[in-house]
Scaffold this motif. Structure first.
Motif, PDB file in Angstrom:
ATOM      1  N   ALA A 191      14.838   1.689   7.676  1.00  0.00           N
ATOM      2  CA  ALA A 191      14.016   3.072   7.727  1.00  0.00           C
ATOM      3  C   ALA A 191      14.402   3.930   6.511  1.00  0.00           C
ATOM      4  O   ALA A 191      15.384   3.889   5.601  1.00  0.00           O
ATOM      5  CB  ALA A 191      14.538   3.807   8.938  1.00  0.00           C
ATOM      6  N   GLY A 192      13.504   4.990   6.317  1.00  0.00           N
ATOM      7  CA  GLY A 192      13.860   6.082   5.351  1.00  0.00           C
ATOM      8  C   GLY A 192      12.436   6.354   4.847  1.00  0.00           C
ATOM      9  O   GLY A 192      11.679   5.509   4.679  1.00  0.00           O
ATOM     10  N   CYS A 193      12.486   7.452   3.955  1.00  0.00           N
ATOM     11  CA  CYS A 193      11.145   7.763   3.312  1.00  0.00           C
ATOM     12  C   CYS A 193      11.468   8.541   2.017  1.00  0.00           C
ATOM     13  O   CYS A 193      11.420   9.660   1.930  1.00  0.00           O
ATOM     14  CB  CYS A 193      10.383   8.512   4.119  1.00  0.00           C
ATOM     15  N   PRO A 194      12.071   7.680   0.908  1.00  0.00           N
ATOM     16  CA  PRO A 194      12.041   6.205   1.191  1.00  0.00           C
ATOM     17  C   PRO A 194      13.780   5.996   1.218  1.00  0.00           C
ATOM     18  O   PRO A 194      14.490   6.980   1.068  1.00  0.00           O
ATOM     19  CB  PRO A 194      11.845   5.944  -0.515  1.00  0.00           C
ATOM     20  N   PRO A 195      14.090   4.789   1.662  1.00  0.00           N
ATOM     21  CA  PRO A 195      15.563   4.483   1.919  1.00  0.00           C
ATOM     22  C   PRO A 195      16.114   4.493   0.372  1.00  0.00           C
ATOM     23  O   PRO A 195      15.564   4.136  -0.754  1.00  0.00           O
ATOM     24  CB  PRO A 195      15.380   2.973   2.505  1.00  0.00           C
ATOM     25  N   VAL A 247      10.135  -2.290   4.622  1.00  0.00           N
ATOM     26  CA  VAL A 247      10.939  -0.945   3.945  1.00  0.00           C
ATOM     27  C   VAL A 247      10.314   0.113   4.123  1.00  0.00           C
ATOM     28  O   VAL A 247       9.137   0.312   3.485  1.00  0.00           O
ATOM     29  CB  VAL A 247      11.344  -1.484   2.366  1.00  0.00           C
ATOM     30  N   GLY A 248      10.911   1.261   4.344  1.00  0.00           N
ATOM     31  CA  GLY A 248      10.288   2.443   4.660  1.00  0.00           C
ATOM     32  C   GLY A 248       9.827   2.831   5.926  1.00  0.00           C
ATOM     33  O   GLY A 248       9.230   1.751   6.521  1.00  0.00           O
ATOM     34  N   ASN A 249       9.494   4.084   6.163  1.00  0.00           N
ATOM     35  CA  ASN A 249       8.999   4.382   7.419  1.00  0.00           C
ATOM     36  C   ASN A 249       7.309   3.916   7.471  1.00  0.00           C
ATOM     37  O   ASN A 249       7.006   3.714   8.593  1.00  0.00           O
ATOM     38  CB  ASN A 249       8.887   6.077   7.664  1.00  0.00           C
ATOM     39  N   CYS A 250       6.714   3.855   6.212  1.00  0.00           N
ATOM     40  CA  CYS A 250       5.268   3.370   6.293  1.00  0.00           C
ATOM     41  C   CYS A 250       5.204   1.813   6.627  1.00  0.00           C
ATOM     42  O   CYS A 250       4.319   1.593   7.461  1.00  0.00           O
ATOM     43  CB  CYS A 250       4.702   3.552   5.218  1.00  0.00           C
ATOM     44  N   ALA A 251       6.149   1.221   6.556  1.00  0.00           N
ATOM     45  CA  ALA A 251       6.274  -0.180   6.643  1.00  0.00           C
ATOM     46  C   ALA A 251       6.312  -0.512   8.192  1.00  0.00           C
ATOM     47  O   ALA A 251       6.148  -1.470   8.879  1.00  0.00           O
ATOM     48  CB  ALA A 251       7.317  -1.112   5.937  1.00  0.00           C
ATOM     49  N   GLY A 272       0.842  -1.272  -0.020  1.00  0.00           N
ATOM     50  CA  GLY A 272      -0.092   0.022   0.080  1.00  0.00           C
ATOM     51  C   GLY A 272       0.786   1.161   0.133  1.00  0.00           C
ATOM     52  O   GLY A 272       0.398   2.193   0.331  1.00  0.00           O
ATOM     53  N   SER A 273       2.135   1.254  -0.413  1.00  0.00           N
ATOM     54  CA  SER A 273       3.040   2.304  -0.376  1.00  0.00           C
ATOM     55  C   SER A 273       2.556   3.633  -1.550  1.00  0.00           C
ATOM     56  O   SER A 273       1.807   2.952  -2.159  1.00  0.00           O
ATOM     57  CB  SER A 273       4.346   1.900  -0.641  1.00  0.00           C
ATOM     58  N   CYS A 274       3.319   4.553  -1.292  1.00  0.00           N
ATOM     59  CA  CYS A 274       3.000   5.607  -2.401  1.00  0.00           C
ATOM     60  C   CYS A 274       3.934   5.406  -3.699  1.00  0.00           C
ATOM     61  O   CYS A 274       3.745   6.264  -4.412  1.00  0.00           O
ATOM     62  CB  CYS A 274       3.357   7.102  -1.639  1.00  0.00           C
ATOM     63  N   ASN A 275       4.690   4.313  -3.687  1.00  0.00           N
ATOM     64  CA  ASN A 275       5.412   4.156  -4.805  1.00  0.00           C
ATOM     65  C   ASN A 275       6.858   4.435  -4.842  1.00  0.00           C
ATOM     66  O   ASN A 275       7.578   4.120  -5.628  1.00  0.00           O
ATOM     67  CB  ASN A 275       4.648   4.181  -6.060  1.00  0.00           C
ATOM     68  N   ALA A 276       7.028   5.318  -4.052  1.00  0.00           N
ATOM     69  CA  ALA A 276       8.480   5.939  -3.844  1.00  0.00           C
ATOM     70  C   ALA A 276       9.416   4.918  -3.226  1.00  0.00           C
ATOM     71  O   ALA A 276      10.732   4.854  -3.690  1.00  0.00           O
ATOM     72  CB  ALA A 276       8.665   7.284  -3.091  1.00  0.00           C
ATOM     73  N   CYS A 277       8.965   4.054  -2.363  1.00  0.00           N
ATOM     74  CA  CYS A 277       9.953   2.941  -2.221  1.00  0.00           C
ATOM     75  C   CYS A 277      10.302   2.181  -3.168  1.00  0.00           C
ATOM     76  O   CYS A 277      11.125   1.639  -3.266  1.00  0.00           O
ATOM     77  CB  CYS A 277       9.132   2.400  -0.746  1.00  0.00           C
ATOM     78  N   GLU A 278       8.753   1.835  -4.050  1.00  0.00           N
ATOM     79  CA  GLU A 278       9.285   0.831  -4.944  1.00  0.00           C
ATOM     80  C   GLU A 278      10.192   1.529  -6.246  1.00  0.00           C
ATOM     81  O   GLU A 278      11.260   0.802  -6.675  1.00  0.00           O
ATOM     82  CB  GLU A 278       8.010   0.733  -5.787  1.00  0.00           C
TER      83      GLU A 278
HETATM   84  S1  SF4 Z   1       7.856   5.431   3.513  1.00  0.00           S
HETATM   85 FE1  SF4 Z   1       7.829   7.518   2.539  1.00  0.00          FE
HETATM   86  S2  SF4 Z   1       8.318   6.549   0.380  1.00  0.00           S
HETATM   87 FE2  SF4 Z   1       7.740   4.889   1.452  1.00  0.00          FE
HETATM   88  S3  SF4 Z   1       5.748   4.338   1.035  1.00  0.00           S
HETATM   89 FE3  SF4 Z   1       5.748   5.702   2.841  1.00  0.00          FE
HETATM   90  S4  SF4 Z   1       5.489   7.842   2.208  1.00  0.00           S
HETATM   91 FE4  SF4 Z   1       6.131   6.540   0.512  1.00  0.00          FE
END
Ligand code: SF4
Length: 171
Positions: free
Chosen positions: A150-154, A119-123, A53-59
């Motif tokens: 961690a990271g947004c995105p890593p 992967v990522g702060n959302c996860a 369900g990410s915003c796709n920036a992590c992808e």
């Molecule tokens: S951690 Fe940041 S980049 Fe990754 S899904 Fe969440 S908002 Fe998007």
């Protein structure tokens, strides 16, 4: 309007230049990861990526690992199309209500031994989407997590460092 068109024709791009990876550091990191995976697993690392369900920036950053700049498949990092062929589930995003069952099924379909990397702060905890009613929360609310990057995105290098830590310390 004509002025605007002319301006857009002569003006350079407004985007930031792409980061230049440190080739030597990257090659060393990737080789260590490949070596550790072969030592511990007897083969290279097979990864199934799951967008919960990410915003796709992590992808985008995860895809970057495979692009011509990083090209990490040459070091034995492989993305696989099925969880049945995977050692590691790389999961991004807050888990949405719609993806909850799919994530549970993907986890169940991955053979043991398996490891989960969030992967990522959302996860980790839902991040900026945590308050949404469409969001279940972090990945650990649905499946057990072995490591969080961690990271947004890593960055791709942070992703590699995280995978190396997984192989060296957790496996
Ligand atoms: S951690 Fe940041 S980049 Fe990754 S899904 Fe969440 S908002 Fe998007």
């Amino acid at each position: 309007m004509r002025k605007l068109l002319l301006k857009s024709l002569v003006q350079g791009p407004l985007t930031e230049p792409a980061p230049v990876p440190d080739d030597a550091a990257l090659a060393e990191l990737a080789q260590r990861l490949d070596g550790a995976a072969r030592r511990r697993l007897g083969r290279s690392l097979a990864i199934r990526e799951v967008d919960a369900g990410s915003c796709n920036a992590c992808e985008l950053e995860i895809h970057a690992i495979n692009n011509v700049l990083y090209d990490l498949e040459r070091f034995g990092l492989r993305f696989v199309a099925s969880p049945r062929h995977a050692d590691v589930l790389l999961i991004t995003g807050p888990v949405t209500q719609n993806m909850r069952v799919a994530l549970e099924r993907t986890y169940a379909a991955t053979p043991d031994p398996k490891w989960v990397v969030a992967v990522g702060n959302c996860a980790r905890d839902g991040g900026v989407f945590a308050a949404s009613s469409a969001c279940v929360g972090g990945v650990s609310r649905v499946v057990p997590v072995d490591l969080h990057i961690a990271g947004c995105p890593p960055t791709p290098q942070a992703l590699l460092g995280g995978l190396l830590a997984l192989v060296e310390k957790v496996l």
